[in-house]
Design a protein around this motif. Structure first.
Motif, PDB file in Angstrom:
ATOM      1  N   SER A  18       1.328   4.141  -2.885  1.00 36.14           N
ATOM      2  CA  SER A  18       1.117   5.566  -2.591  1.00 36.14           C
ATOM      3  C   SER A  18       2.263   6.415  -3.131  1.00 36.14           C
ATOM      4  O   SER A  18       2.053   7.532  -3.599  1.00 36.14           O
ATOM      5  CB  SER A  18       0.983   5.778  -1.078  1.00 36.14           C
ATOM      6  N   LYS A  70       4.266   5.529  -5.735  1.00 34.90           N
ATOM      7  CA  LYS A  70       4.259   5.474  -7.196  1.00 34.90           C
ATOM      8  C   LYS A  70       3.128   6.307  -7.802  1.00 34.90           C
ATOM      9  O   LYS A  70       3.227   6.755  -8.943  1.00 34.90           O
ATOM     10  CB  LYS A  70       4.160   4.019  -7.659  1.00 34.90           C
ATOM     11  N   THR A  71       2.058   6.501  -7.055  1.00 37.34           N
ATOM     12  CA  THR A  71       0.944   7.310  -7.562  1.00 37.34           C
ATOM     13  C   THR A  71       1.046   8.764  -7.119  1.00 37.34           C
ATOM     14  O   THR A  71       0.173   9.573  -7.429  1.00 37.34           O
ATOM     15  CB  THR A  71      -0.406   6.729  -7.092  1.00 37.34           C
ATOM     16  N   GLY A  72       2.106   9.097  -6.358  1.00 39.34           N
ATOM     17  CA  GLY A  72       2.338  10.475  -5.972  1.00 39.34           C
ATOM     18  C   GLY A  72       1.567  10.939  -4.751  1.00 39.34           C
ATOM     19  O   GLY A  72       1.612  12.123  -4.400  1.00 39.34           O
ATOM     20  N   ARG A  73       0.894  10.032  -4.067  1.00 36.68           N
ATOM     21  CA  ARG A  73       0.138  10.439  -2.874  1.00 36.68           C
ATOM     22  C   ARG A  73       1.045  10.674  -1.676  1.00 36.68           C
ATOM     23  O   ARG A  73       0.672  11.400  -0.756  1.00 36.68           O
ATOM     24  CB  ARG A  73      -0.906   9.362  -2.530  1.00 36.68           C
ATOM     25  N   LEU A  74       2.234  10.033  -1.677  1.00 36.72           N
ATOM     26  CA  LEU A  74       3.188  10.189  -0.581  1.00 36.72           C
ATOM     27  C   LEU A  74       4.587  10.386  -1.150  1.00 36.72           C
ATOM     28  O   LEU A  74       4.940   9.796  -2.168  1.00 36.72           O
ATOM     29  CB  LEU A  74       3.193   8.943   0.307  1.00 36.72           C
ATOM     30  N   GLU A 100       0.831  -1.213   0.000  1.00 39.40           N
ATOM     31  CA  GLU A 100       0.000   0.000   0.000  1.00 39.40           C
ATOM     32  C   GLU A 100       0.864   1.262   0.000  1.00 39.40           C
ATOM     33  O   GLU A 100       0.582   2.234  -0.716  1.00 39.40           O
ATOM     34  CB  GLU A 100      -0.924  -0.010   1.223  1.00 39.40           C
ATOM     35  N   ALA A 159       6.821   8.158   3.257  1.00 37.59           N
ATOM     36  CA  ALA A 159       6.304   6.795   3.142  1.00 37.59           C
ATOM     37  C   ALA A 159       7.062   5.838   4.050  1.00 37.59           C
ATOM     38  O   ALA A 159       6.463   4.965   4.697  1.00 37.59           O
ATOM     39  CB  ALA A 159       6.398   6.328   1.685  1.00 37.59           C
TER      40      ALA A 159
END
Length: 312
Positions: free
Chosen positions: A293, A295-299, A289, A304
């Motif tokens: 996060s 890789k999708t730029g959320r963190l 998870e 992380a």
């Protein structure tokens, strides 16, 4: 029949040994006539009794003798005295030596002449590059020439370590072509010992120490994505070994199944006992998870890592 496998490249010789064992098991289903002896301490009479014993099944035997060359008085001299009877035996006697053979060794000379032999020298140059490319191809993964050279420069010709790095790169790239910058990011073998310390801290529920170790790596310039990939790689090994250890207790069996170096299996086995199977599954899911996060730029990568350790 005599088979002789020898040489310092234990990765390829172990693979060949496993192929022979698997082929034997396919033909001889019971597996009861497969025997493996520690040749360094083997007494010749014990070996002779095993060869002469009558099997319950009409199956040929496969007797594996590991590292026998130095066993002069207990085995070597007596075996050479009766070599003819073993050469003509219907049973297979496999000598497995993990080092280069001493020049002029009497047993090595006889084994090479009397049976099927294969030497496993350490790979160098183009042979080593070809081996690396073949391993990546086995995973259906592509790697460019510069990345192959960079990988070899970083790791050398230790195929055990190379195989682990190749698995890690394949998992990280997920079927995308592996480039030189991927090697620079992910392949830094000297850090692996310190990652074990970090995992030990997590196993001991000492999150403060784990965070300190991680930030020490970051201060040294280690890339956070590399650290995350190492933690992912390590916990995947722990989960695999924990799961398999419920069925297989032998480190040799675990090494054979996982294709990890026996030394790594032993270290991972000890660490795996500090977690329950359920805990390892939850941690591995959490790593997935967090990685997603990032890789999708959320963190951000550093955030992380902190979040991952805080939630383990």
């Amino acid at each position: 029949m005599i088979i002789f496998l020898y040489g310092p490249d234990t990765y390829r010789s172990r693979r060949k040994l496993n192929e022979i064992i698997e082929q034997y098991k396919k033909i001889h289903k019971s597996g009861l006539n497969l025997r493996c002896f520690d040749g360094e301490s083997l007494d010749f009479q014990d070996f002779k009794d095993e060869i002469q014993s009558v099997s319950m099944f009409a199956e040929k035997k496969l007797i594996i003798l590991r590292n026998t060359i130095k066993n002069e008085k207990g085995f070597k001299d007596s075996f050479l005295a009766e070599i003819k009877r073993f050469v003509n035996s219907d049973d297979a006697i496999l000598f497995y030596e993990e080092k280069e053979m001493p020049k002029g060794d009497s047993l090595a000379k006889i084994l090479k002449k009397a049976g099927k032999s294969q030497e496993f020298k350490l790979l160098e140059g183009q042979q080593l590059k070809n081996w690396v490319r073949k391993e990546f191809a086995g995973y259906r993964a592509e790697i460019n020439s510069g990345a192959v050279e960079k990988l070899i420069d970083s790791v050398g010709n230790d195929l055990w370590q190379l195989s682990n790095e190749i698995k890690k790169l394949v998992d990280y790239k997920n079927k995308k072509k592996i480039e030189t910058n991927d090697i620079e990011l992910l392949v830094k073998p000297k850090i692996e010992t310190d990652i074990f310390k970090t995992i030990d801290s997590l196993a001991s529920k000492n999150k403060k120490q784990a965070l300190e170790l991680i930030h020490r790596h970051l201060q040294k310039g280690e890339h956070p994505l590399y650290l995350l990939s190492m933690i992912n790689f390590q916990f995947r090994n722990l989960l695999t070994i924990k799961n398999l250890s419920e069925k297989y207790q032998s480190p040799y069996a675990l090494s054979k199944i996982t294709h990890l170096h026996p030394y790594l299996v032993k270290k991972n086995y000890t660490q795996a006992q500090k977690f329950s199977l359920g805990e390892l599954k939850k941690i591995y899911q959490k790593i997935f998870e967090v990685d997603l996060s990032v890789k999708t730029g959320r963190l951000g990568p550093e955030a992380a890592l902190d979040l991952l350790i805080a939630e383990i």
